[in-house]
Design an enzyme around this catalytic site. Sequence first.
Site, mmCIF file in Angstrom:
data_model
loop_
_atom_site.group_PDB
_atom_site.id
_atom_site.type_symbol
_atom_site.label_atom_id
_atom_site.label_comp_id
_atom_site.label_asym_id
_atom_site.label_seq_id
_atom_site.Cartn_x
_atom_site.Cartn_y
_atom_site.Cartn_z
ATOM 1 N N GLU A 46 0.830 -1.207 0.000
ATOM 2 C CA GLU A 46 0.000 0.000 0.000
ATOM 3 C C GLU A 46 0.863 1.256 0.000
ATOM 4 O O GLU A 46 0.542 2.233 -0.667
ATOM 5 C CB GLU A 46 -0.959 0.001 1.200
ATOM 6 C CG GLU A 46 -2.112 -0.985 1.052
ATOM 7 C CD GLU A 46 -3.005 -0.684 -0.157
ATOM 8 O OE1 GLU A 46 -3.046 0.465 -0.631
ATOM 9 O OE2 GLU A 46 -3.668 -1.624 -0.637
ATOM 10 N N TYR A 129 -5.938 6.730 4.573
ATOM 11 C CA TYR A 129 -6.122 5.736 3.516
ATOM 12 C C TYR A 129 -5.387 4.430 3.857
ATOM 13 O O TYR A 129 -5.960 3.337 3.816
ATOM 14 C CB TYR A 129 -5.640 6.271 2.152
ATOM 15 C CG TYR A 129 -5.588 5.128 1.164
ATOM 16 C CD1 TYR A 129 -6.759 4.669 0.569
ATOM 17 C CD2 TYR A 129 -4.402 4.436 0.918
ATOM 18 C CE1 TYR A 129 -6.742 3.562 -0.271
ATOM 19 C CE2 TYR A 129 -4.384 3.332 0.093
ATOM 20 C CZ TYR A 129 -5.551 2.907 -0.504
ATOM 21 O OH TYR A 129 -5.540 1.801 -1.302
ATOM 22 N N ASP A 147 -9.633 4.756 -2.815
ATOM 23 C CA ASP A 147 -8.509 5.254 -3.618
ATOM 24 C C ASP A 147 -9.075 5.841 -4.918
ATOM 25 O O ASP A 147 -10.301 5.992 -5.055
ATOM 26 C CB ASP A 147 -7.476 4.136 -3.873
ATOM 27 C CG ASP A 147 -8.019 3.064 -4.826
ATOM 28 O OD1 ASP A 147 -9.230 3.097 -5.154
ATOM 29 O OD2 ASP A 147 -7.234 2.206 -5.256
ATOM 30 N N CYS A 199 -14.151 -0.532 -14.753
ATOM 31 C CA CYS A 199 -14.630 0.860 -14.736
ATOM 32 C C CYS A 199 -13.434 1.781 -14.937
ATOM 33 O O CYS A 199 -13.074 2.579 -14.081
ATOM 34 C CB CYS A 199 -15.334 1.137 -13.410
ATOM 35 S SG CYS A 199 -16.322 2.632 -13.449
ATOM 36 N N CYS A 206 -18.740 -1.457 -19.414
ATOM 37 C CA CYS A 206 -19.976 -1.581 -18.620
ATOM 38 C C CYS A 206 -20.675 -2.923 -18.851
ATOM 39 O O CYS A 206 -21.319 -3.452 -17.944
ATOM 40 C CB CYS A 206 -20.931 -0.431 -18.926
ATOM 41 S SG CYS A 206 -20.213 1.181 -18.537
ATOM 42 N N CYS A 209 -19.751 -5.383 -16.257
ATOM 43 C CA CYS A 209 -19.761 -4.892 -14.872
ATOM 44 C C CYS A 209 -20.938 -5.497 -14.098
ATOM 45 O O CYS A 209 -22.076 -5.457 -14.567
ATOM 46 C CB CYS A 209 -19.871 -3.366 -14.881
ATOM 47 S SG CYS A 209 -19.983 -2.651 -13.232
ATOM 48 N N CYS A 215 -26.193 1.178 -12.270
ATOM 49 C CA CYS A 215 -25.273 2.315 -12.350
ATOM 50 C C CYS A 215 -25.974 3.569 -12.895
ATOM 51 O O CYS A 215 -26.328 3.650 -14.081
ATOM 52 C CB CYS A 215 -24.094 1.949 -13.246
ATOM 53 S SG CYS A 215 -22.925 3.301 -13.426
HETATM 54 S S1 SF4 Z 1 -21.702 0.219 -15.194
HETATM 55 FE FE1 SF4 Z 1 -21.082 2.005 -14.014
HETATM 56 S S2 SF4 Z 1 -19.753 1.196 -12.412
HETATM 57 FE FE2 SF4 Z 1 -19.938 -0.389 -13.971
HETATM 58 S S3 SF4 Z 1 -18.201 -0.058 -15.387
HETATM 59 FE FE3 SF4 Z 1 -19.950 1.078 -16.209
HETATM 60 S S4 SF4 Z 1 -19.712 3.133 -15.383
HETATM 61 FE FE4 SF4 Z 1 -18.442 1.781 -14.117
#
Ligand code: SF4
Length: 346
Positions: A46, A129, A147, A199, A206, A209, A215
């Site tokens: 870290e 952090y 982060d 992301c 997306c 994701c 989102c």
């Molecule tokens: S859906 Fe939202 S959180 Fe997921 S990669 Fe796309 S922008 Fe990022």
Amino acid sequence: MREPATLSADLLSWYDRHARAMPWRVPPAARQAGTRPDPYRVWLSEVMLQQTTVAAVRDYFHRFTARWPEVTDLAAAADADVMAEWAGLGYYARARNLLKCARAVVAEHDGRFPADHAALLALPGVGPYTAAAVAAIAFDLPETVVDGNVERVITRLHDVHTPLPQAKPEITALARTLTPQARPSDYAQAIMDLGATICTPRNPACGLCPWRDDCAGRLAGSATDLPKKTPKKPKPIRHGIAYIARRVDGAYLLERRPDSGLLGGMLGWPGSDWNEAPGEDPPIRAEWKALNTEARHTFTHFHLRLTVKTALVPMDRAPARGEFHEEFRPGDLPTVMRKAFDLAQK
Ligand code: SF4
């Protein structure tokens, strides 16, 4: 948007399949089988990763842990050895604090990192952090770790348009609502991995994701514009002179910089102050020749343009400051000093 507990559970099952392999990480399957991460390695990674990429850190991490496998080994190391091993990783205050922290862990905690956020925060060089990251990743405490990757994911997930850095408290509060009580170590690493691999800043994937249907940024079409940032002021340019003196036997004149300040504690070429118009300040009487190119380097708060002057000096000439080093390794120098050396070599 679904419940936070559902979102974090979905992210964890994504992480079970897609966790990045890192030399300091215990993979999720091993973690669930009972393997615990080594707090020393988590802390070291870290500190190294602050302001630096995973790719840049790997080799340094391997070298440090091969040479100093336990925090007690690092605590007993000579300052100059640690500074030389850190050379090139930048932000040298981190290396000085690294040693202070290792020594405090040995002196005050019997050589074991405390499994407690407040006690971690009280260690030298450990800020909010790092304390949260070590508490969560090494000790599985439900701390919220934020982060740059997490900032990006959270601002997009919640379509936060407040610019950074003003948005930080809002982002931390939103991130906290998602931090689960179960598997907080894996969760902290999962959300960082999501930001680093899916992301991403320019082209978030997306479609891959686990939070795509929740989102708000994606649904509003604003994801790639987030997070917003307050424009930074342009960095000023400072100038300096580096004096590279080589004795006829091949030894180089080097000077250790004071512990406080930029490149503190590092070996470097004797030089002038760094300002708008530095005056000459040669460390030894010699016939100095200026190179016709400058060494250029950018620090956090300014750009540096370094005039490089070289000279060959006889054996019997004593320097006004610095010492001649017969065993000189360019790799022990911080990057800006190495750039000056490389120019002189050409
Ligand atoms: S859906 Fe939202 S959180 Fe997921 S990669 Fe796309 S922008 Fe990022």
